[in-house]
Design a protein around this motif. Structure first.
Motif, short mmCIF file in Angstrom:
data_model
loop_
_atom_site.label_atom_id
_atom_site.label_comp_id
_atom_site.label_asym_id
_atom_site.label_seq_id
_atom_site.Cartn_x
_atom_site.Cartn_y
_atom_site.Cartn_z
N GLU A 280 -19.58 -27.49 22.67
CA GLU A 280 -18.51 -27.24 21.70
C GLU A 280 -19.32 -27.54 20.38
O GLU A 280 -19.03 -26.61 19.31
CB GLU A 280 -17.48 -28.16 21.72
CG GLU A 280 -16.45 -27.95 23.08
CD GLU A 280 -15.60 -28.66 23.41
OE1 GLU A 280 -15.39 -29.80 22.42
OE2 GLU A 280 -14.52 -28.52 23.92
N ARG A 281 -20.22 -28.29 20.26
CA ARG A 281 -20.81 -28.87 18.87
C ARG A 281 -21.80 -27.76 18.65
O ARG A 281 -21.87 -27.17 17.61
CB ARG A 281 -21.34 -30.10 18.86
CG ARG A 281 -20.44 -31.45 18.83
CD ARG A 281 -21.12 -32.36 19.30
NE ARG A 281 -19.96 -33.55 19.22
CZ ARG A 281 -19.86 -34.93 19.94
NH1 ARG A 281 -21.18 -35.27 20.50
NH2 ARG A 281 -18.95 -35.93 19.84
N GLN A 282 -22.56 -27.31 19.70
CA GLN A 282 -23.42 -26.21 19.37
C GLN A 282 -22.95 -24.98 19.01
O GLN A 282 -23.46 -24.32 18.04
CB GLN A 282 -24.33 -26.13 20.75
CG GLN A 282 -25.51 -25.04 20.72
CD GLN A 282 -26.55 -25.25 21.69
OE1 GLN A 282 -26.34 -26.06 22.49
NE2 GLN A 282 -27.48 -24.26 21.74
N LYS A 283 -21.76 -24.59 19.74
CA LYS A 283 -21.02 -23.23 19.28
C LYS A 283 -20.50 -23.41 17.86
O LYS A 283 -20.52 -22.47 17.10
CB LYS A 283 -19.60 -22.93 20.06
CG LYS A 283 -19.25 -21.89 20.04
CD LYS A 283 -17.94 -21.83 21.02
CE LYS A 283 -16.99 -20.57 20.84
NZ LYS A 283 -16.01 -20.42 21.80
N LYS A 284 -20.07 -24.54 17.43
CA LYS A 284 -19.66 -24.57 16.06
C LYS A 284 -20.74 -24.47 15.24
O LYS A 284 -20.65 -23.89 13.88
CB LYS A 284 -18.87 -25.90 16.06
CG LYS A 284 -18.18 -26.33 14.51
CD LYS A 284 -17.29 -27.46 14.51
CE LYS A 284 -16.92 -27.88 13.10
NZ LYS A 284 -16.35 -28.84 12.85
N ALA A 285 -21.81 -25.33 15.41
CA ALA A 285 -23.01 -25.12 14.65
C ALA A 285 -23.47 -23.63 14.32
O ALA A 285 -23.97 -23.25 13.31
CB ALA A 285 -23.96 -26.05 15.01
N LYS A 286 -23.64 -23.14 15.52
CA LYS A 286 -24.17 -21.56 15.56
C LYS A 286 -23.22 -20.54 14.70
O LYS A 286 -23.86 -20.06 14.02
CB LYS A 286 -24.23 -21.07 17.17
CG LYS A 286 -24.66 -19.74 17.22
CD LYS A 286 -26.34 -19.93 16.94
CE LYS A 286 -27.01 -18.56 17.28
NZ LYS A 286 -27.07 -18.42 18.72
N SER A 287 -21.93 -21.15 14.57
CA SER A 287 -21.04 -20.08 13.76
C SER A 287 -21.21 -20.59 12.42
O SER A 287 -20.94 -19.62 11.50
CB SER A 287 -19.77 -20.46 14.23
OG SER A 287 -18.56 -19.77 13.31
N THR A 288 -21.38 -21.95 12.02
CA THR A 288 -21.65 -22.21 10.72
C THR A 288 -22.99 -21.47 10.24
O THR A 288 -23.14 -21.26 9.25
CB THR A 288 -21.72 -23.61 10.58
OG1 THR A 288 -20.40 -24.08 11.04
CG2 THR A 288 -21.89 -24.08 9.05
N PHE A 289 -24.15 -21.52 11.22
CA PHE A 289 -25.26 -21.01 10.94
C PHE A 289 -25.00 -19.61 10.49
O PHE A 289 -25.96 -19.12 9.35
CB PHE A 289 -26.36 -21.43 12.12
CG PHE A 289 -27.52 -20.73 12.01
CD1 PHE A 289 -28.51 -21.38 11.22
CD2 PHE A 289 -27.86 -19.27 12.59
CE1 PHE A 289 -29.83 -20.65 11.30
CE2 PHE A 289 -29.24 -18.62 12.27
CZ PHE A 289 -30.09 -19.39 11.84
#
Length: 253
Positions: free
Chosen positions: A135-144
């Motif tokens: 979940e954190r990786q998905k959120k970080a990828k979206s922000t990226f």
């Protein structure tokens, strides 16, 4: 006929194994409740402890809510509450919303039940940790993607493949094409696998004879140690943070 030396060696090995077994599993009794510390570790490093108490002529086995508390420390108690019932069913034990437990078992099933309860508790926390990471990786990828698009607009493309000097093809998170110059951005999560994967890719493309700039964007700088950042710096021209100002991102290209 078995030689005397063979008997001595067998006895010595048996003693050694018994010592190791005693070190792997420790026991304690408090207020008529037994505690068994098993050689199973939660993601945070704590060992799984299973409780056993008498119930008339049977026994009740439970993890005492340790799995829930470990998930709580990870910030994943809600995810744990969804995952735990499924894991419990797979291991043949129950879950009451807080503790992994078994219903009353007879003595002959006690050892297996202790093992299954400890394994279920650990597995549920392991899966919770994996879910949180996803979940954190998905959120970080979206922000990226939002940050890169904000900085470079249509010059940016995502999830691109580039062949390194070794002729191996790698997927990178973003590429900025401006004229003949290429800028590569790789998002790195705060765990060893992400750091090592990024280093291998970036080190390989750094050996290309091309007009190319490689930059690392850290998803969470505070959770990374100096050694990891130094390693990444040796393979990329810039190491910046996901929350850095737009001007910093532009300068990294």
């Amino acid at each position: 006929m078995v030689a005397k030396t063979d008997l001595i060696r067998s006895a010595s090995m048996r003693d050694l194994l018994e010592e190791i077994a005693a070190e792997l599993i420790t026991t304690n009794v408090e207020n008529d409740e037994g505690y068994l510390s098993l050689p199973l570790l939660y993601p945070g490093g704590a060992g799984a402890v299973v409780r056993v108490r008498r119930d008339n002529d049977g026994y009740i086995v439970t993890d005492g809510g340790d799995g829930y508390r470990e998930a709580e420390h990870l910030g994943g108690e809600s995810a744990y509450s969804r995952i735990a019932p499924v894991i419990a069913a797979q291991h043949g034990v129950g879950f009451d919303g807080f503790s992994m437990f078994s219903t009353r078992v007879e003595r002959e099933w006690l050892a297996n039940t202790v093992l299954f309860t400890g394994a279920a508790s650990k597995s549920a926390v392991d899966r919770t940790a994996e879910r949180l990471t996803e979940e954190r990786q998905k959120k970080a990828k979206s922000t990226f993607k939002d940050r890169i698009t904000e900085a470079f607009g249509k010059a940016a493309s995502f999830d691109v493949e580039i062949r390194g000097a070794s002729l191996r093809t790698y997927k990178f998170d973003a590429r900025i094409q401006r004229g003949d110059h290429i800028s590569i951005f790789e998002l790195v999560m705060p765990h060893a696998a992400s750091v090592n994967n990024a280093f291998v890719k970036l080190h390989d493309i750094s050996r290309l004879d091309a007009d190319l700039t490689a930059s690392v964007m850290l998803a969470n700088r505070a959770k990374m140690d100096a050694g990891e950042i130094t390693l990444l710096s040796s393979a990329a021209q810039h190491v910046i943070g996901l929350s850095d100002a737009k001007e910093v991102i532009l300068e990294a290209a």
